[in-house]
Write a protein that holds these residues in place. Structure first.
Motif, PDB file in Angstrom:
ATOM      1  N   ALA A   1     114.402  92.679  21.075  1.00  0.00           N
ATOM      2  CA  ALA A   1     115.260  93.510  20.324  1.00  0.00           C
ATOM      3  C   ALA A   1     114.731  94.594  19.718  1.00  0.00           C
ATOM      4  O   ALA A   1     115.283  95.636  19.584  1.00  0.00           O
ATOM      5  N   VAL A   2     113.265  94.710  19.288  1.00  0.00           N
ATOM      6  CA  VAL A   2     112.747  95.801  18.931  1.00  0.00           C
ATOM      7  C   VAL A   2     112.788  96.927  20.050  1.00  0.00           C
ATOM      8  O   VAL A   2     112.749  98.032  19.554  1.00  0.00           O
ATOM      9  N   ALA A   3     112.146  96.318  21.119  1.00  0.00           N
ATOM     10  CA  ALA A   3     112.016  97.328  22.236  1.00  0.00           C
ATOM     11  C   ALA A   3     113.448  97.960  22.504  1.00  0.00           C
ATOM     12  O   ALA A   3     113.516  99.143  22.898  1.00  0.00           O
ATOM     13  N   ARG A   4     114.423  97.185  22.400  1.00  0.00           N
ATOM     14  CA  ARG A   4     115.719  97.489  22.777  1.00  0.00           C
ATOM     15  C   ARG A   4     116.075  98.774  21.667  1.00  0.00           C
ATOM     16  O   ARG A   4     116.958  99.798  21.985  1.00  0.00           O
ATOM     17  N   ALA A   5     116.027  98.344  20.406  1.00  0.00           N
ATOM     18  CA  ALA A   5     116.248  99.465  19.448  1.00  0.00           C
ATOM     19  C   ALA A   5     115.799 100.758  19.669  1.00  0.00           C
ATOM     20  O   ALA A   5     116.011 101.882  19.163  1.00  0.00           O
ATOM     21  N   LEU A   6     114.485 100.709  20.347  1.00  0.00           N
ATOM     22  CA  LEU A   6     113.690 102.018  20.443  1.00  0.00           C
ATOM     23  C   LEU A   6     113.751 102.629  21.638  1.00  0.00           C
ATOM     24  O   LEU A   6     113.352 103.623  21.963  1.00  0.00           O
ATOM     25  N   MET A   7     114.649 101.935  22.566  1.00  0.00           N
ATOM     26  CA  MET A   7     114.638 102.302  23.949  1.00  0.00           C
ATOM     27  C   MET A   7     115.120 104.016  24.121  1.00  0.00           C
ATOM     28  O   MET A   7     114.773 104.477  25.083  1.00  0.00           O
ATOM     29  N   ASN A   8     116.060 104.125  23.338  1.00  0.00           N
ATOM     30  CA  ASN A   8     116.676 105.628  23.445  1.00  0.00           C
ATOM     31  C   ASN A   8     115.861 106.643  22.524  1.00  0.00           C
ATOM     32  O   ASN A   8     116.548 107.867  22.406  1.00  0.00           O
ATOM     33  N   ALA A   9     114.868 106.282  22.265  1.00  0.00           N
ATOM     34  CA  ALA A   9     113.909 106.989  20.974  1.00  0.00           C
ATOM     35  C   ALA A   9     114.767 107.550  20.086  1.00  0.00           C
ATOM     36  O   ALA A   9     115.320 108.887  20.024  1.00  0.00           O
ATOM     37  N   PRO A  10     115.595 106.892  19.498  1.00  0.00           N
ATOM     38  CA  PRO A  10     116.437 107.080  18.368  1.00  0.00           C
ATOM     39  C   PRO A  10     115.715 107.895  17.028  1.00  0.00           C
ATOM     40  O   PRO A  10     114.371 107.766  17.044  1.00  0.00           O
ATOM     41  N   LYS A  11     116.414 108.455  16.352  1.00  0.00           N
ATOM     42  CA  LYS A  11     115.729 108.957  14.987  1.00  0.00           C
ATOM     43  C   LYS A  11     115.493 107.993  13.888  1.00  0.00           C
ATOM     44  O   LYS A  11     115.022 108.094  12.969  1.00  0.00           O
ATOM     45  N   LEU A  12     116.467 106.833  14.043  1.00  0.00           N
ATOM     46  CA  LEU A  12     116.432 105.826  12.786  1.00  0.00           C
ATOM     47  C   LEU A  12     116.797 104.486  13.712  1.00  0.00           C
ATOM     48  O   LEU A  12     117.404 104.576  14.582  1.00  0.00           O
TER      49      LEU A  12
END
Ligand SMILES: Nc1ncnc2c1ncn2[C@@H]1O[C@H](COP(=O)(O)OP(=O)(O)OP(=O)(O)O)[C@@H](O)[C@H]1O
Ligand SMILES: [Mg+2]
Length: 225
Positions: free
Chosen positions: A156-167
């Motif tokens: 889930a952490v990897a998924r959260a960062l997948m799109n290179a989000p700002k937040l």
């Protein structure tokens, strides 16, 4: 290599002011948030603690644009929050993982890219890199049911960062994990956010995890201090 987005000057990543939320159930009115303001500059980490029922998840849902406030204003990168921008602007980690059971770890990470648009070789490579970065390079083809709780949360952490989000918004990400596994997930989450210049709002009951954030806030009586 995970592309890094170093903090830049400019508008706050997140600017919430005067957020209020009341729930109505039957004849009951429950004012959960009265006047919540929060500014998060690029790359900053902020923890939010508060008693059970104080409104932390309610606030996270508002900040994520998943629910609408009764009053107040919410800006993402200086622009009004807008569901169409959510997938590129932010990643979310929930207490109960919310992985898709029929999809393997790699496909779950790729879901974030799929929501945003096309999935090609570049996205597959990034998803695989992120899985390796959270220590699951050898688990890419495992279904969630074939992963431990800590491994699921790392997906889930990897998924959260997948799109290179700002937040990244994380709502008690270690709530379903044992202490040691939880500590490891927090280290990973904070480390990845730091490395990529991603701002983090971390809701947690764990004082030690909160202390690892640059700023510590508490939600009490419907306000954040
Ligand atoms: N959809 C809803 N309708 C009515 N009341 C709700 C709804 N969602 C939450 N509440 C109530 O709002 C209050 C805040 O809930 P919330 O889930 O935000 O608390 P929390 O701080 O995240 O708690 P916890 O630490 O237990 O996760 C609670 O008293 C809850 O019962
Ligand atoms: Mg909650």
């Amino acid at each position: 290599m995970i592309a890094s987005a170093l903090p830049t000057s400019g508008p706050s990543v997140l600017a919430a002011s005067g957020l209020a939320k009341t729930y109505l159930s039957g004849a009951q009115r429950l004012q959960v948030l009265r006047d919540v303001s929060l500014q998060v500059p690029a790359g900053e980490s902020v923890s939010i603690r508060g008693e059970s029922g104080s409104g932390k998840s309610t606030l996270i849902n508002l900040l994520a644009g998943l629910d609408a406030p009764d009053a107040g204003r919410l800006l993402w990168l200086g622009q009004p929050a807008d569901a169409d921008r959510r997938a590129e602007f932010l990643g979310i980690v929930f207490q109960s993982f919310y992985l898709i059971p029929e999809m393997d770890a790699l496909a779950n990470v790729l879901m974030a890219a799929r929501i945003r648009g096309a999935v090609g070789a570049e996205q597959r490579r990034r998803a695989a890199d992120l899985l390796a970065r959270v220590g699951l390079g050898e688990r890419a083809t495992h279904l969630p049911a074939q992963l431990s709780g800590g491994e699921r949360q790392r997906v889930a952490v990897a998924r959260a960062l997948m799109n290179a989000p700002k937040l990244v918004l994380a709502d008690e990400p270690t709530g379903n994990l044992d202490e040691r596994t939880g500590d490891a997930v927090i280290e990973l989450l904070l480390g990845l956010c730091r490395e990529t210049g991603t701002a983090l709002v971390l809701v947690t009951h764990n004082a030690a995890h909160a202390a690892k954030c640059a700023r510590q806030l508490t939600l009490h009586d419907g306000t954040l201090r």
